[in-house]
Design a protein around this motif. Structure first.
Motif, PDB file in Angstrom:
ATOM      1  N   MET A  31      -8.041 -41.312   2.642  1.00  0.00           N
ATOM      2  CA  MET A  31      -7.276 -40.302   1.694  1.00  0.00           C
ATOM      3  C   MET A  31      -6.495 -40.894   0.390  1.00  0.00           C
ATOM      4  O   MET A  31      -6.120 -40.684  -0.533  1.00  0.00           O
ATOM      5  CB  MET A  31      -7.083 -39.143   1.715  1.00  0.00           C
ATOM      6  N   HIS A  32      -5.479 -42.041   1.264  1.00  0.00           N
ATOM      7  CA  HIS A  32      -4.271 -42.187   0.793  1.00  0.00           C
ATOM      8  C   HIS A  32      -4.778 -43.531  -0.212  1.00  0.00           C
ATOM      9  O   HIS A  32      -3.848 -43.193  -1.356  1.00  0.00           O
ATOM     10  CB  HIS A  32      -3.149 -42.988   1.578  1.00  0.00           C
ATOM     11  N   TYR A  33      -5.636 -44.417   0.547  1.00  0.00           N
ATOM     12  CA  TYR A  33      -6.097 -45.054  -0.433  1.00  0.00           C
ATOM     13  C   TYR A  33      -6.563 -45.061  -1.607  1.00  0.00           C
ATOM     14  O   TYR A  33      -6.381 -45.547  -2.948  1.00  0.00           O
ATOM     15  CB  TYR A  33      -7.070 -45.828   0.266  1.00  0.00           C
ATOM     16  N   LEU A  34      -7.599 -43.954  -1.254  1.00  0.00           N
ATOM     17  CA  LEU A  34      -8.481 -43.341  -2.761  1.00  0.00           C
ATOM     18  C   LEU A  34      -7.707 -42.544  -3.606  1.00  0.00           C
ATOM     19  O   LEU A  34      -7.984 -42.270  -4.520  1.00  0.00           O
ATOM     20  CB  LEU A  34      -9.936 -42.511  -1.955  1.00  0.00           C
ATOM     21  N   GLU A  35      -6.552 -42.020  -2.998  1.00  0.00           N
ATOM     22  CA  GLU A  35      -5.841 -41.113  -4.680  1.00  0.00           C
ATOM     23  C   GLU A  35      -4.905 -42.827  -5.255  1.00  0.00           C
ATOM     24  O   GLU A  35      -4.825 -42.241  -6.577  1.00  0.00           O
ATOM     25  CB  GLU A  35      -4.480 -40.250  -3.271  1.00  0.00           C
ATOM     26  N   ARG A  36      -4.634 -43.400  -4.993  1.00  0.00           N
ATOM     27  CA  ARG A  36      -4.344 -44.828  -5.334  1.00  0.00           C
ATOM     28  C   ARG A  36      -5.614 -45.577  -6.234  1.00  0.00           C
ATOM     29  O   ARG A  36      -5.177 -45.535  -7.819  1.00  0.00           O
ATOM     30  CB  ARG A  36      -3.074 -45.437  -4.605  1.00  0.00           C
ATOM     31  N   GLN A  43     -14.898 -51.983  -0.910  1.00  0.00           N
ATOM     32  CA  GLN A  43     -12.881 -52.412  -1.000  1.00  0.00           C
ATOM     33  C   GLN A  43     -12.531 -50.846   0.252  1.00  0.00           C
ATOM     34  O   GLN A  43     -12.229 -51.508   1.066  1.00  0.00           O
ATOM     35  CB  GLN A  43     -13.136 -51.849  -1.897  1.00  0.00           C
ATOM     36  N   LEU A  44     -13.380 -49.834   0.566  1.00  0.00           N
ATOM     37  CA  LEU A  44     -12.511 -48.874   1.049  1.00  0.00           C
ATOM     38  C   LEU A  44     -12.830 -49.629   3.094  1.00  0.00           C
ATOM     39  O   LEU A  44     -11.974 -49.426   3.350  1.00  0.00           O
ATOM     40  CB  LEU A  44     -13.727 -47.953   1.452  1.00  0.00           C
ATOM     41  N   ARG A  45     -14.229 -49.954   3.058  1.00  0.00           N
ATOM     42  CA  ARG A  45     -13.974 -50.857   4.415  1.00  0.00           C
ATOM     43  C   ARG A  45     -13.595 -51.652   5.191  1.00  0.00           C
ATOM     44  O   ARG A  45     -12.710 -51.938   5.600  1.00  0.00           O
ATOM     45  CB  ARG A  45     -15.824 -51.355   4.802  1.00  0.00           C
ATOM     46  N   ARG A  46     -13.538 -51.993   4.268  1.00  0.00           N
ATOM     47  CA  ARG A  46     -12.254 -53.632   3.973  1.00  0.00           C
ATOM     48  C   ARG A  46     -11.058 -52.940   4.240  1.00  0.00           C
ATOM     49  O   ARG A  46     -10.274 -54.092   5.512  1.00  0.00           O
ATOM     50  CB  ARG A  46     -12.824 -54.494   3.294  1.00  0.00           C
ATOM     51  N   VAL A  47     -10.192 -51.633   3.581  1.00  0.00           N
ATOM     52  CA  VAL A  47      -8.973 -52.375   3.634  1.00  0.00           C
ATOM     53  C   VAL A  47      -8.748 -51.248   5.127  1.00  0.00           C
ATOM     54  O   VAL A  47      -7.472 -51.471   5.658  1.00  0.00           O
ATOM     55  CB  VAL A  47      -8.822 -50.853   2.197  1.00  0.00           C
ATOM     56  N   LEU A  48      -9.895 -50.091   5.283  1.00  0.00           N
ATOM     57  CA  LEU A  48      -9.657 -49.651   6.563  1.00  0.00           C
ATOM     58  C   LEU A  48      -9.606 -50.515   7.709  1.00  0.00           C
ATOM     59  O   LEU A  48      -9.341 -50.437   9.242  1.00  0.00           O
ATOM     60  CB  LEU A  48     -10.664 -48.443   6.718  1.00  0.00           C
ATOM     61  N   GLY A  81     -17.916 -37.780  -2.297  1.00  0.00           N
ATOM     62  CA  GLY A  81     -18.592 -37.790  -3.910  1.00  0.00           C
ATOM     63  C   GLY A  81     -16.570 -38.981  -4.038  1.00  0.00           C
ATOM     64  O   GLY A  81     -16.900 -39.297  -4.552  1.00  0.00           O
ATOM     65  N   LEU A  82     -16.246 -39.223  -3.667  1.00  0.00           N
ATOM     66  CA  LEU A  82     -15.120 -39.447  -3.285  1.00  0.00           C
ATOM     67  C   LEU A  82     -15.151 -41.028  -3.781  1.00  0.00           C
ATOM     68  O   LEU A  82     -14.338 -41.668  -4.846  1.00  0.00           O
ATOM     69  CB  LEU A  82     -13.638 -39.571  -1.891  1.00  0.00           C
TER      70      LEU A  82
END
Length: 190
Positions: A31-36, A43-48, A81-82
């Motif tokens: 959530m913090h990453y997707l807020e920014r 990409q979200l998978r790689r960050v986490l 949907g995020l």
């Protein structure tokens, strides 16, 4: 050398230990990453996954223990949907085209972000007018062809090569480099 170590040690806080991975922590981190940032699922998978690897390295755990939690968090973000790869690809492609990137460069950039090949190609497809506008933007920014300050004839091959390296077809590159510029050039000021 010793002085540098002393200066760094004074007043500097020691690095904080990474938190232990829990499903709640992963969800909050997502959530913090997707807020920014807007990001595709890959990409979200790689960050986490980087967060998991860092924490596991510090706490002596194996990252494979947290794969199901990672999959659940990414799936939850997609289903809510995020995270929408298609929306991301279209928005990013439009931004890159406005910056003067060719359709090939847009597709490569989207693929590097983790967007699927078919979706990247669909989002990067542009009409002839859009491709010409992007090539003009690149030429203006790099001061090529009509926007160059030097001898246009002497630099023609270099200018064509620069646009070709940027991913534009030779026909588009020739049209832009040999053209008189566009309507808003007004003597090179844009």
């Amino acid at each position: 050398m010793a002085e540098q170590g002393d200066r760094r040690g004074r007043g500097a806080r020691p690095a904080r230990a990474p938190r232990r991975i829990t499903p709640d922590y992963l969800q909050r981190a997502a959530m913090h990453y997707l807020e920014r940032y807007s990001a595709p699922a890959a990409q979200l998978r790689r960050v986490l996954a980087r967060k998991i690897a860092l924490s596991c390295r510090h706490h002596g755990e194996h990252p494979a223990l947290h794969i199901t939690a990672l999959d659940d968090v990414v799936a939850r973000c997609v289903s809510s949907g995020l995270v929408d790869d298609e929306r991301f690809a279209e928005a990013r492609a439009a931004t890159l085209r406005r910056r003067g990137r060719s359709a090939r460069a847009v597709a490569a950039s989207l693929a590097a972000k983790g967007v699927g090949r078919e979706l990247a190609e669909r989002a990067s497809t542009s009409g002839d007018e859009e491709e010409m506008a992007a090539a003009r933007t690149t030429a203006r920014r790099k001061r090529l062809g009509p926007w160059s300050r030097g001898d246009r004839a002497a630099n023609r091959q270099k200018d064509l090569a620069a646009l070709a390296r940027a991913g534009f077809s030779i026909a588009v590159a020739r049209a832009v480099i040999d053209g008189a510029g566009d309507d808003d050039a007004d003597g090179g000021a844009a």
